[in-house]
Design a protein around this motif. Sequence first.
Motif, mmCIF file in Angstrom:
data_model
loop_
_atom_site.group_PDB
_atom_site.id
_atom_site.type_symbol
_atom_site.label_atom_id
_atom_site.label_comp_id
_atom_site.label_asym_id
_atom_site.label_seq_id
_atom_site.Cartn_x
_atom_site.Cartn_y
_atom_site.Cartn_z
ATOM 1 N N VAL A 1 -4.078 8.764 -0.107
ATOM 2 C CA VAL A 1 -3.456 10.082 -0.258
ATOM 3 C C VAL A 1 -4.157 11.125 0.603
ATOM 4 O O VAL A 1 -5.379 11.291 0.537
ATOM 5 N N ALA A 2 -3.380 11.848 1.403
ATOM 6 C CA ALA A 2 -3.864 13.021 2.131
ATOM 7 C C ALA A 2 -3.519 14.258 1.314
ATOM 8 O O ALA A 2 -2.374 14.429 0.892
ATOM 9 N N VAL A 3 -4.499 15.121 1.086
ATOM 10 C CA VAL A 3 -4.336 16.263 0.190
ATOM 11 C C VAL A 3 -4.631 17.564 0.928
ATOM 12 O O VAL A 3 -5.644 17.671 1.627
ATOM 13 N N ALA A 4 -3.769 18.545 0.761
ATOM 14 C CA ALA A 4 -3.973 19.863 1.370
ATOM 15 C C ALA A 4 -4.946 20.664 0.515
ATOM 16 O O ALA A 4 -4.572 21.626 -0.164
ATOM 17 N N GLY A 5 -6.191 20.255 0.544
ATOM 18 C CA GLY A 5 -7.234 20.915 -0.241
ATOM 19 C C GLY A 5 -8.529 20.143 -0.110
ATOM 20 O O GLY A 5 -8.569 19.063 0.491
ATOM 21 N N PRO A 6 -9.608 20.669 -0.659
ATOM 22 C CA PRO A 6 -10.906 20.012 -0.529
ATOM 23 C C PRO A 6 -10.965 18.693 -1.297
ATOM 24 O O PRO A 6 -10.410 18.577 -2.390
ATOM 25 N N LEU B 1 0.880 -1.176 0.000
ATOM 26 C CA LEU B 1 0.000 0.000 0.000
ATOM 27 C C LEU B 1 0.912 1.219 0.000
ATOM 28 O O LEU B 1 1.815 1.325 0.835
ATOM 29 N N ILE B 2 0.691 2.137 -0.941
ATOM 30 C CA ILE B 2 1.475 3.381 -0.987
ATOM 31 C C ILE B 2 0.686 4.469 -0.272
ATOM 32 O O ILE B 2 -0.524 4.625 -0.476
ATOM 33 N N LEU B 3 1.378 5.235 0.567
ATOM 34 C CA LEU B 3 0.792 6.352 1.296
ATOM 35 C C LEU B 3 1.417 7.647 0.783
ATOM 36 O O LEU B 3 2.604 7.673 0.440
ATOM 37 N N ALA B 4 0.636 8.713 0.749
ATOM 38 C CA ALA B 4 1.168 10.001 0.299
ATOM 39 C C ALA B 4 0.534 11.130 1.104
ATOM 40 O O ALA B 4 -0.673 11.122 1.352
ATOM 41 N N ASP B 5 1.359 12.069 1.506
ATOM 42 C CA ASP B 5 0.912 13.275 2.213
ATOM 43 C C ASP B 5 1.303 14.463 1.332
ATOM 44 O O ASP B 5 2.476 14.814 1.249
ATOM 45 N N VAL B 6 0.313 15.057 0.667
ATOM 46 C CA VAL B 6 0.571 16.087 -0.340
ATOM 47 C C VAL B 6 0.265 17.463 0.243
ATOM 48 O O VAL B 6 -0.897 17.832 0.434
ATOM 49 N N GLY B 7 1.312 18.219 0.545
ATOM 50 C CA GLY B 7 1.150 19.582 1.039
ATOM 51 C C GLY B 7 1.333 20.590 -0.080
ATOM 52 O O GLY B 7 1.550 20.240 -1.241
ATOM 53 N N ASP C 1 -5.843 16.488 4.189
ATOM 54 C CA ASP C 1 -4.657 16.279 5.026
ATOM 55 C C ASP C 1 -4.951 16.460 6.511
ATOM 56 O O ASP C 1 -4.369 15.763 7.354
ATOM 57 N N LEU C 2 -5.865 17.362 6.859
ATOM 58 C CA LEU C 2 -6.200 17.528 8.276
ATOM 59 C C LEU C 2 -7.014 16.345 8.789
ATOM 60 O O LEU C 2 -6.866 15.921 9.937
ATOM 61 N N SER C 3 -7.871 15.792 7.934
ATOM 62 C CA SER C 3 -8.586 14.565 8.307
ATOM 63 C C SER C 3 -7.598 13.429 8.543
ATOM 64 O O SER C 3 -7.770 12.617 9.454
ATOM 65 N N ALA C 4 -6.554 13.352 7.721
ATOM 66 C CA ALA C 4 -5.541 12.320 7.913
ATOM 67 C C ALA C 4 -4.888 12.444 9.278
ATOM 68 O O ALA C 4 -4.661 11.446 9.971
ATOM 69 N N VAL D 1 5.647 16.835 -0.999
ATOM 70 C CA VAL D 1 4.850 15.616 -0.929
ATOM 71 C C VAL D 1 5.725 14.540 -0.301
ATOM 72 O O VAL D 1 6.897 14.382 -0.669
ATOM 73 N N ARG D 2 5.163 13.855 0.677
ATOM 74 C CA ARG D 2 5.883 12.804 1.393
ATOM 75 C C ARG D 2 5.228 11.463 1.059
ATOM 76 O O ARG D 2 4.001 11.319 1.154
#
Length: 311
Positions: A60-65, A3-9, A99-102, A13-14
């Motif tokens: 993916v966690a995204v810094a946006g809606p 499983l690939i995880l991503a945190d996109v600010g 991203d905040l939900s994450a 991006v991490r």
Amino acid sequence: MALILADVGGTNVRFASVAERSAVPAQIHRFQNDDYASFDAALEAYRAQIGLGAASALSVAVAGPVTDRKARLTNRNWELCTEALARAHGFERVYLLNDLSALGYALDSLDADGLAPVLDSGAPPNGADQRLVVGVGTGFNVSPVLSFGGTSVCLRAEAGLGSLPSRVVRLLEDYVGGAAPWVRCAEDAVRGPGLAELHAAATGQPKIDARDVIAAANTGDAAAEASVKVYARMLGELVLDLRLLYMPQGGIFMAGSVVRGLLDSPARDTFIDTLRAPASVKSSLAPVPVSLITQDEAALRGCLAFARALG
């Protein structure tokens, strides 16, 4: 399969990968968004860097809606779509969340090493109650966290795109001596670039990065220290409003590079003293505990929790 995880600010991006039975993200790498034309390009660079071929899913966690299985970065022209990502990269499942939900989904996995106390309310946090994550970095947003029956649900919000409370507007305009044309919504005042604009408007000096304003305050620059303290009070007043809006009796959890820098600056006491004040003249609510999320991989942990909760 992995499983690939991503945190996109807005700036970085991490990525991480998790084996099927693992509980801990591994192979964590960070990429500068400016180096890539799209999220897809950054994802392919990550897979090539770690030599990962097939993967079953992406979270993916995204810094946006995030709406209707699509997401768009608030501060960058990147768009993500679950169906398009699955088709282009061969995933069986793709999960998108704010991203905040994450960070909210990560709360139950964080221990003392991942949290630092900011304000003690005098009572231990009630994890079964409502909690609130507040992110202050390139952007600004919140996620309310509701817990019941051993399950947490993190609600979507775009608080940074709402209006700035009038008491925060007064603080801002009093300090800069007039209107603040760069402020179109709450986020514009309290995110990192907002501190940069605040300091430039108050001093008449060329605009510098928020990190440089905080660094100057830490070295004794009186003008920078004044700006950082006004900013700390503005942010504290906004958090007081959020206390009333979301009733987070289980605690407020701050995150983001800007609030981390603020709490390591001479404005730390200003921020905490503001949080201790009554939320409004009519409010009888006691202060709630406030903590700082210090674990860099917290959002990745939240992506993992969210994906596994959905099977």
